[in-house]
Every structure is written in structure tokens, then in C-alpha cells.
Design a protein around this motif. Structure first.
Motif, short mmCIF file in Angstrom:
data_model
loop_
_atom_site.label_atom_id
_atom_site.label_comp_id
_atom_site.label_asym_id
_atom_site.label_seq_id
_atom_site.Cartn_x
_atom_site.Cartn_y
_atom_site.Cartn_z
N LEU A 121 11.61 -111.10 -11.16
CA LEU A 121 13.26 -111.18 -10.76
C LEU A 121 13.92 -110.24 -10.38
N PHE A 122 13.45 -108.70 -10.54
CA PHE A 122 14.22 -107.58 -10.23
C PHE A 122 13.17 -106.83 -9.56
N ASN A 123 13.36 -106.58 -8.18
CA ASN A 123 12.40 -105.71 -7.41
C ASN A 123 13.22 -105.05 -6.12
N GLN A 124 12.55 -104.52 -5.21
CA GLN A 124 13.18 -104.05 -4.20
C GLN A 124 13.82 -105.01 -2.99
N ASN A 125 13.48 -106.25 -3.42
CA ASN A 125 14.27 -107.27 -2.67
C ASN A 125 15.45 -107.96 -3.17
N THR A 126 15.93 -107.35 -4.49
CA THR A 126 16.97 -107.87 -5.28
C THR A 126 18.24 -106.87 -5.20
N ASN A 127 19.29 -107.45 -4.92
CA ASN A 127 20.66 -106.66 -4.90
C ASN A 127 21.07 -106.94 -6.35
N LEU A 128 21.59 -105.55 -6.80
CA LEU A 128 22.21 -105.47 -8.13
C LEU A 128 23.69 -105.33 -7.86
N TYR A 129 24.66 -106.25 -8.71
CA TYR A 129 25.86 -106.08 -8.66
C TYR A 129 26.53 -106.07 -9.91
N PHE A 130 27.73 -105.21 -10.36
CA PHE A 130 28.54 -105.13 -11.53
C PHE A 130 29.35 -106.44 -11.49
N GLY A 131 29.57 -107.20 -12.47
CA GLY A 131 30.21 -108.25 -12.66
C GLY A 131 31.36 -108.28 -13.51
N ASP A 132 31.16 -107.62 -14.76
CA ASP A 132 32.35 -107.70 -15.73
C ASP A 132 31.97 -106.80 -16.87
N PHE A 133 33.15 -106.53 -17.70
CA PHE A 133 32.86 -105.53 -18.82
C PHE A 133 33.82 -106.22 -19.98
N TYR A 134 33.35 -106.61 -21.13
CA TYR A 134 34.34 -107.25 -22.01
C TYR A 134 33.85 -106.66 -23.38
N CYS A 135 34.57 -107.55 -24.46
CA CYS A 135 34.14 -107.67 -26.03
C CYS A 135 34.99 -108.65 -26.58
N MET A 136 34.33 -109.18 -27.72
CA MET A 136 35.03 -110.40 -28.34
C MET A 136 35.68 -109.97 -29.80
N TYR A 137 36.60 -109.22 -29.93
CA TYR A 137 37.22 -108.76 -30.85
C TYR A 137 36.22 -108.13 -31.90
N THR A 138 35.13 -107.75 -31.31
CA THR A 138 34.18 -106.85 -32.18
C THR A 138 33.71 -105.54 -31.62
N ALA A 139 32.97 -104.59 -32.37
CA ALA A 139 32.64 -103.45 -31.93
C ALA A 139 31.64 -103.37 -30.65
N TYR A 140 30.95 -104.67 -30.46
CA TYR A 140 29.97 -104.72 -29.44
C TYR A 140 30.69 -105.20 -27.94
N HIS A 141 29.90 -104.39 -27.01
CA HIS A 141 30.49 -104.65 -25.65
C HIS A 141 29.41 -105.12 -25.00
N TYR A 142 29.97 -105.98 -23.79
CA TYR A 142 28.87 -106.83 -23.07
C TYR A 142 29.24 -106.28 -21.48
N VAL A 143 28.08 -106.05 -20.73
CA VAL A 143 28.15 -105.91 -19.25
C VAL A 143 27.58 -106.98 -18.57
N ILE A 144 28.16 -107.79 -17.70
CA ILE A 144 27.39 -108.71 -16.95
C ILE A 144 26.93 -108.04 -15.56
N LEU A 145 25.86 -108.30 -15.29
CA LEU A 145 25.22 -107.88 -14.06
C LEU A 145 24.68 -109.05 -13.12
N VAL A 146 24.84 -108.81 -12.15
CA VAL A 146 24.27 -109.98 -11.12
C VAL A 146 23.02 -109.61 -10.10
N LEU A 147 21.98 -110.18 -10.29
CA LEU A 147 20.84 -110.20 -9.77
C LEU A 147 20.49 -111.02 -8.37
N ALA A 148 20.62 -110.69 -7.32
CA ALA A 148 20.91 -111.43 -6.10
C ALA A 148 19.80 -111.07 -5.29
#
Length: 374
Positions: free
Chosen positions: A256-283
Motif C-alpha cells: 500500500l505504501f511504495n514509490q507510486n503512493t503519495n503521502l499527505y498530512f491530514g490532521d493532529f489532535y488529542c482526545m483529552y488525554t496525553a496521547y496524540h494522533y496524526v492522520i496521514l493520507v496514502l493516495a
């Protein structure tokens, strides 16, 4: 409270930008255009009522407003009163604290006027707006016109500028890179049965929910199949626990992730906890999802970024790494055939409390918020 300073954008005299002050302790006309009995203001009849209000150039935290009015009394106008409100949502708790001032005042400037302020405008939010013209009198009181007609508009998603600000914040806490070999997706057994029986052995893209930043341009719009890639520090393998279901589809990362896949930054967030999430798009290059992301999301160098990398060695083999200190959520924008990987039960617990489905971002977190709303 402190009153914001009023600024005029001298570089754009036809569309001044003003910071609006909250109206406090001012007695105004009500929305029906009649004066309050205790208003102590007079002479509204010769002030023009704003008509045919126009809203344009809407961003996530600003908009331009203009209107027509009769020439009668124009020379007396010294201020504009603006009643800006979030459109009522009957599903919301009516006792919820309102953190947005709704009555605003600005000095009279040439129209259109740009209204900007992240403290009272949020992205992707429906608002109503009405306007009065006013003149400040010698005793400090105001004479006001009737209210204009109420109109509605919706603020926009985060722009690329705002997303790049989120990206930079996420890079700060991403941590060191760890190796990975597989991507995986956890679901209930019924999900995979349906993919086999009704979807030609394919997991089909679905519209992303509204989890994460309120202004993210991918929420409710981008279609994809969600994957995870984080590994356990001590084993280098995916964790056996999951909040999404006891069955796991697992596929080699290079599928799914190779030289024919473009990578994009989608979001950065947390849910009232110390853990943080980053959403990346593989297109995949040229796909429908790729075309959606171009110009909307920051593109990442697949071999050199702080979150997820794919590096080709001298022998042509691909190696992969992921950031240790954030949880990555990957959106693959095309259908995925089950024959490309394996489906098996996992042995760990279902951590339902860790699910990010429709999770709301913590608006008070200083690590993952920027100054344009949540």
C-alpha cells in the motif's frame, strides 16, 4: 475584560480589516427593530437600515461583509453593531457554556469590511448575522437603526497555512523513528465477512468521520480505508490490543505504501488525554483521493518526514519507519482486496475507550491546537 484594539488594513483601503469589540453594557434595539424601553437612545429614524447583506471571502476565522443602504443619514454613522451567533443546533445542550461573544461593535469604515477573530469564529460552523448602523452621541450613548435582515453563512475548513501550522506542531513531538513491516486494520468479524460476501473480497473506502480537528478539510469529505502502523517498542510488532475489533487484516507495508503512493498530512489532535494522533493520507498517484488531497493537504516526502517513511535501498527493497511518540492513523484512498493480506483473530483486549471514532478534539490542549479555532 481587555478590549481588542481596532486596526485598519491600510494596504487594502477598499476592504479594511477590523478587530471587533464585544458590546458590553450597551442598550440596543432588539431584533424586531424596536428600541428597548430603558435604552436611553434616540433618533434612529434618520439612520439607514442595512439591506441586502453580502458575505464573501469566507475563511475558517474571517469573512467579508458588505451591505446596501439609503443615502439618508449616512453621514451620521460612526459605528456598526454586528450580531453574530452560532446557528442553533437543537441537539446541543442548551445549558452549554457559550464561549463566544455575539454582540460586536466596529468603527464605521468603507465596505466591504473584513471581520476576523479566532476568539469568536470557529471553522466549519454555521452562523447567523445581522447588522445595525449607529451614531455615538455627545453623552456617550448611541442612536441606532433597526436591525437588518438576518442571514446565514458557514465558515470554511483550515487552509494549507493552518494545516502547515498543525504539521509543525506535530513534528515537534513525533519522537524517534522505529522500524515496521506491516500495516493493519482491526474490525469486527462481521466486517470482513461482508467484505468477502458482498463486496467482492474488498474493503471499500468510506467517508471519514468527524473525529479530530473541527477545521480539518478531510472530515466528512475524504473517502478511504483506515489502517494503523504503530508497533510495540519491545517486540517491533503490532500490538495485540485494539479498540476497533478482535479481527485484524494485515498486509505488507510495500503493498500500500511504495514509490507510486503519495503521502499527505491530514490532521493532529488529542482526545483529552496525553496521547496524540496524526492522520496521514496514502493516495496512489493520480487516484481520486490523490486529486482531492493536492492543493488541500500538505504533501510529505515519503522518504524524509517525521511520521512515516518509505526508503528504497540500493538493491531495490523498501524499508519503513514510523514515529514512536504519536499514534498514526493512515487513510488509504482506494479499495483494498483481502487477498493482498491475511485476516486473523488477535489475542489481546478490545480497548473501546481508546477508539477515535467521531472523537472530539480537546480545544484546550496547547500541544495540538492553533489559534484559529479547534
Amino acid at each position: 475584560m481587555d478590549v481588542p484594539h481596532v486596526e485598519h488594513n491600510l494596504r487594502s483601503p477598499t476592504s479594511p480589516c477590523v478587530d471587533l469589540k464585544p458590546l458590553e453594557n450597551l442598550h440596543l434595539c432588539d431584533r424586531e427593530g424596536t428600541q428597548s424601553a430603558d435604552s436611553g437612545v434616540g433618533g434612529p429614524d434618520d439612520l439607514p437600515v442595512p439591506r441586502r447583506i453580502s458575505i464573501s471571502n469566507v475563511t475558517c476565522d474571517s469573512f467579508k461583509i458588505s451591505w446596501d443602504s439609503e443615502a439618508r443619514g449616512k453621514e451620521r454613522i460612526t459605528h456598526y453593531f454586528i450580531d453574530l451567533n452560532k446557528k442553533e443546533n437543537k441537539k446541543e445542550n442548551k445549558f452549554k457554556h457559550k464561549d463566544v461573544p455575539t454582540k460586536l461593535v466596529a468603527k464605521a469604515v468603507p465596505l466591504p469590511m473584513t471581520v476576523r477573530g479566532h476568539w469568536f469564529l470557529s471553522p466549519r460552523t454555521d452562523y447567523t448575522v445581522a447588522v445595525q448602523t449607529a451614531t455615538k452621541q455627545a453623552d456617550g450613548d448611541y442612536a441606532v437603526s433597526e436591525w437588518s435582515q438576518v442571514i446565514e453563512f458557514c465558515t470554511a475548513d483550515y487552509s494549507s497555512v493552518h494545516l502547515n501550522q498543525l504539521l509543525q506542531k506535530a513534528e515537534v513531538i513525533a519522537g524517534r523513528m522505529l522500524p515496521l513491516t506491516v500495516l493493519y486494520r482491526n474490525q469486527e468479524e462481521e466486517y470482513f465477512n461482508q467484505a468477502r460476501d458482498s463486496q467482492c473480497h474488498r474493503m471499500l473506502p468510506a467517508v471519514k468521520d468527524n473525529s479530530g480537528s473541527h477545521g480539518s478539510p478531510i472530515s466528512g469529505k475524504l473517502e478511504g480505508v483506515f489502517f494503523s502502523c504503530n508497533t510495540e517498542f519491545n517486540t517491533g510488532k503490532p500490538p495485540q490490543d485494539s479498540p476497533y475489533g478482535p479481527y485484524r487484516f494485515q498486509v505488507q507495508a510495500e503493498v500500500l505504501f511504495n514509490q507510486n503512493t503519495n503521502l499527505y498530512f491530514g490532521d493532529f489532535y488529542c482526545m483529552y488525554t496525553a496521547y496524540h494522533y496524526v492522520i496521514l493520507v496514502l493516495a496512489p498517484e493520480g487516484s481520486k483521493g490523490d486529486l482531492f488531497c493536492k492543493g488541500r493537504l500538505p504533501a510529505l516526502d515519503r522518504s524524509n518526514n517525521r511520521f512515516l517513511t518509505c526508503v528504497e535501498g540500493e538493491d531495490g527493497t523498501l524499508s519503513f519507519q514510523h514515529a514512536q511518540d504519536v499514534t498514526l492513523e493512515l487513510v488509504y484512498t482506494e479499495p483494498v482486496d483481502l487477498s493482498l493480506g491475511t485476516v486473523a483473530a488477535i489475542s489481546g483486549h478490545q480497548l473501546r475507550s481508546s477508539s477515535t471514532v467521531n472523537a472530539k478534539k480537546d480545544p484546550s490542549c496547547k500541544i495540538c491546537n492553533i489559534s484559529v479555532g479547534r
